[in-house]
Design a protein around this motif. Structure first.
Motif, short mmCIF file in Angstrom:
data_model
loop_
_atom_site.label_atom_id
_atom_site.label_comp_id
_atom_site.label_asym_id
_atom_site.label_seq_id
_atom_site.Cartn_x
_atom_site.Cartn_y
_atom_site.Cartn_z
N LEU A 235 68.28 36.05 41.22
CA LEU A 235 69.58 35.40 41.26
C LEU A 235 69.61 34.24 40.28
N THR A 236 70.75 34.06 39.65
CA THR A 236 71.04 32.87 38.86
C THR A 236 72.45 32.42 39.21
N VAL A 237 72.79 31.21 38.83
CA VAL A 237 74.14 30.68 39.01
C VAL A 237 74.69 30.33 37.63
N SER A 238 75.88 30.76 37.34
CA SER A 238 76.47 30.49 36.03
C SER A 238 76.73 29.00 35.84
N PRO A 239 76.31 28.44 34.70
CA PRO A 239 76.59 27.03 34.42
C PRO A 239 77.97 26.79 33.81
N VAL A 240 78.75 27.86 33.65
CA VAL A 240 80.06 27.76 33.00
C VAL A 240 81.09 27.27 34.02
N PRO A 241 81.75 26.13 33.77
CA PRO A 241 82.74 25.61 34.72
C PRO A 241 83.93 26.55 34.89
N LEU A 242 84.68 26.33 35.96
CA LEU A 242 85.89 27.11 36.21
C LEU A 242 86.90 26.90 35.08
N THR A 243 87.57 27.97 34.68
CA THR A 243 88.67 27.84 33.73
C THR A 243 89.87 27.19 34.41
N ALA A 244 90.12 27.58 35.65
CA ALA A 244 91.25 27.06 36.42
C ALA A 244 90.93 27.20 37.90
N LYS A 259 80.10 25.66 42.43
CA LYS A 259 78.74 25.88 41.93
C LYS A 259 77.68 25.40 42.91
N SER A 260 77.93 24.27 43.57
CA SER A 260 76.93 23.76 44.53
C SER A 260 76.81 24.68 45.72
N THR A 261 77.92 25.29 46.14
CA THR A 261 77.87 26.26 47.23
C THR A 261 77.04 27.47 46.84
N LEU A 262 77.31 28.01 45.66
CA LEU A 262 76.57 29.18 45.18
C LEU A 262 75.09 28.86 45.02
N ARG A 263 74.81 27.65 44.49
CA ARG A 263 73.41 27.26 44.29
C ARG A 263 72.67 27.18 45.64
N ALA A 264 73.34 26.65 46.65
CA ALA A 264 72.71 26.55 47.97
C ALA A 264 72.44 27.93 48.56
N VAL A 265 73.40 28.83 48.43
CA VAL A 265 73.21 30.20 48.93
C VAL A 265 72.05 30.86 48.22
N ALA A 266 72.03 30.76 46.89
CA ALA A 266 70.98 31.42 46.11
C ALA A 266 69.60 30.89 46.49
N GLY A 267 69.49 29.58 46.65
CA GLY A 267 68.21 29.00 47.01
C GLY A 267 67.71 29.44 48.37
N ASP A 268 68.62 29.49 49.33
CA ASP A 268 68.21 29.90 50.67
C ASP A 268 67.86 31.38 50.73
N LEU A 269 68.61 32.21 49.99
CA LEU A 269 68.28 33.64 49.96
C LEU A 269 66.90 33.87 49.36
N ALA A 270 66.59 33.13 48.31
CA ALA A 270 65.27 33.25 47.68
C ALA A 270 64.17 32.78 48.63
N ALA A 271 64.46 31.74 49.41
CA ALA A 271 63.47 31.24 50.36
C ALA A 271 63.25 32.20 51.52
N ASP A 272 64.28 32.97 51.85
CA ASP A 272 64.20 33.83 53.03
C ASP A 272 63.66 35.23 52.75
#
Length: 361
Positions: A235-244, A259-272
């Motif tokens: 998993l990765t999280v895109s560093p590209v900000p929202l257009t709108a 992005k912080s929500t996605l980052r938290a999900v990705a981190g926990d999934l990797a940990a689990d």
């Protein structure tokens, strides 16, 4: 050592302390950001899917001689420009951007699940558009049958790719989406932006939350691993900000929330999950330690040097964790001293459906 100095922090490495790991370093020298769980060798088949930034990842793999899977190549009669126009060779299969966990779940459900999702079809004038990927045919399809046949070809390519791959790389991009109120079907874009017609009685805005995103990703893992029990997921999280944003918030704070929500999900999934890992391309581009040096003046597009640095970190961490990969890389370099395509070339223009929202700003 006195008892008061006998504590868990005494023997930690320099990378555990901000002073030595970040503050004392040139930003370009910050290293050891990732300890990969599994190797990604040139022989391993790799699928890429997700947000725009995933395209950089696949191009960097190809430039390094890795086995990126292009399961739905362009017809031989098309030129390179025509193939790009019709979204061939952008991701491993011709899905277009998959920005959310729910959208990935829909694609995988269509490919592997007997309980099919209730998908809409958009019509604009005499042309038909697939709401799962409304931009792959810029002028739309000539009939609903053609649309469905083309979608089935992509689903078949997805089945082949997943069943034959070693690693599935998914770049998480957005939390905001638009859905059908009655069926829950999620659209790749808001109806009425690229194609289709927006109807407030039928369509609703959803800003997905942590629990729902995690649930959808878990369902994706189940579908993927049922099709290929040995498949690893990066998993990765895109560093590209929202257009709108349609959330009502300022686009800057909406970006931070998403992005912080996605980052938290990705981190926990990797940990689990042992078979899931997270690579911090998001942090490398966006963190204040890098002083915004990897963004273009619009503060949104990632420049070539940023892509190069991210992928250099990726391969350096792989080689540090798995020394046999480093030995293989040195042998390839000796055999081909001129090297392949420069990594900077991987930062050429990417397909980003979300950017079309700029037309309404």
């Amino acid at each position: 050592m006195t008892p008061e100095h006998n504590n868990p922090y005494v023997d930690l490495p320099e990378t555990a302390f901000w002073k030595t790991a970040v503050a004392a370093q040139n930003p370009l020298q910050i290293s050891d950001l990732w300890h990969p769980k599994f190797p990604i060798a040139p022989k391993h088949g790799v699928i890429t899917a997700g947000s725009c930034f995933a395209q950089h990842f696949s191009r960097a793999l190809v430039a390094r001689g890795h086995n990126w899977i292009d399961a739905e190549p362009a017809p031989e009669l098309l030129t390179d420009a025509q193939a790009a126009k019709f979204n061939f060779g952008v991701f491993s299969v011709r899905t277009g951007n998959i920005y959310t966990a729910r959208m990935l779940r829909q694609w995988l459900s269509l490919a592997f699940d007997t309980a099919q999702v209730d998908a809409d079809i958009w019509r604009t004038g005499a042309r038909f558009f697939d709401p799962l990927r409304p931009t792959i045919e810029p002028d739309g399809f000539i009939s609903e049958d053609e649309l469905l046949q083309t979608r089935e070809a992509t689903l078949e390519a997805m089945r082949r790719a997943v069943q034959g791959a070693d690693v599935f790389v998914f770049t998480m991009g957005l939390t905001e989406c638009w859905r059908n109120k009655k069926t829950g079907f999620e659209y790749a874009m808001c109806p009425g932006t690229v194609a289709g017609e927006f109807d407030p009685a039928r369509h609703e805005f959803v800003n997905q939350r942590y629990t729902g995103i995690a649930r959808d990703m878990q369902a994706c893992f189940k579908l993927l691993r049922r099709a290929n029990p040995d498949l690893k997921i990066l998993l990765t999280v895109s560093p590209v900000p929202l257009t709108a944003t349609a959330s009502g918030a300022h686009v800057l704070t909406a970006t931070s929330h998403s992005k912080s929500t996605l980052r938290a999900v990705a981190g926990d999934l990797a940990a689990d999950h042992e078979f899931v890992d997270y690579f911090p391309s998001y942090e490398i581009i966006t963190h204040p330690a890098y002083r915004g040096m990897f963004y273009a003046p619009n503060q949104r597009s990632v420049i070539a040097q940023g892509v190069d640095h991210v992928m250099s970190q990726f391969f350096a961490c792989q080689h540090r964790q798995f020394p046999w990969l480093a030995r293989q890389a040195r042998r390839r370099a000796n055999e081909n001293p001129k090297g392949g395509e420069p990594l900077a070339a991987t930062a050429r223009a990417v397909k980003c459906d979300e950017e079309m929202l700029n037309a309404f700003g």
